[in-house]
Design an enzyme around this catalytic site. Structure first.
Site, PDB file in Angstrom:
ATOM      1  N   TYR A  24       0.795  -1.230   0.000  1.00 18.49           N
ATOM      2  CA  TYR A  24       0.000   0.000   0.000  1.00 18.49           C
ATOM      3  C   TYR A  24       0.827   1.279   0.000  1.00 18.49           C
ATOM      4  CZ  TYR A  24      -3.621  -3.346   1.195  1.00 18.49           C
ATOM      5  OH  TYR A  24      -4.477  -4.415   1.180  1.00 18.49           O
ATOM      6  N   HIS A 102      -8.948   1.259  -5.583  1.00 20.09           N
ATOM      7  CA  HIS A 102      -8.123   0.389  -4.740  1.00 20.09           C
ATOM      8  C   HIS A 102      -6.678   0.786  -4.958  1.00 20.09           C
ATOM      9  CE1 HIS A 102     -11.217  -2.295  -3.295  1.00 20.09           C
ATOM     10  NE2 HIS A 102     -11.740  -2.254  -4.513  1.00 20.09           N
TER      11      HIS A 102
END
Length: 156
Positions: A24, A102
């Site tokens: 991430y 996302h």
């Protein structure tokens, strides 16, 4: 008064910057929210950024977007994207232009992440661009709702 878009972040996104940075990145949720506010501002829009680890609260945010006549929604429902028919149904019920985001490429990850209920309720879905996906989502949403970038010339 500026039109408002809602930027909704789901479970564990409050842990950005420390949770699995190899997946991430190191940007924090505060970094994401600043990016969204700045990008929305470029189009004369306001970004109402919210995060919750609870599915019902995310649904309440979606209903609030409808009640307050939000111009659009950008949503990263996190893991709920893959499991929540209720979030899908809430997005469909409010009929607000929505983009799903996302940070990671969900299609390059575990099989259970390959399906998204929330994507079916959105006019677009972005994944794998890191936090820049939020900027891209707001650009696309702005185009969808007819918002023009400040200083841009309108084509006649």
């Amino acid at each position: 008064m500026a039109r408002t878009i809602y930027v909704l972040n789901g479970p564990n996104l409050n842990m950005l910057g420390t949770r699995e940075p190899e997946t991430y990145g190191r940007a924090t949720l505060a970094d994401v929210e600043k990016l969204c506010a700045d990008t929305a501002g470029d189009f004369g829009l306001a970004a109402d950024c919210r995060q919750s680890n609870r599915e019902g609260e995310l649904i309440d945010f979606i209903h609030d977007a409808h009640a307050k006549k939000a111009a659009g929604i950008v949503i990263n429902a996190g893991g709920y994207s893959h499991t929540s028919v209720a979030l899908h149904d809430a997005l469909v019920a409010v009929n607000i232009p929505t983009v799903e985001v996302h940070i990671s490429n969900i299609h390059a990850r575990e099989d259970f992440r390959h399906h998204s209920f929330t994507a079916r309720a959105a006019f677009a879905s972005l994944c794998g661009f890191g936090i820049d996906g939020y900027r891209l989502a707001i650009n696309g949403l702005a185009a969808k709702i007819g918002a023009v970038k400040s200083g841009a010339k309108v084509k006649s």
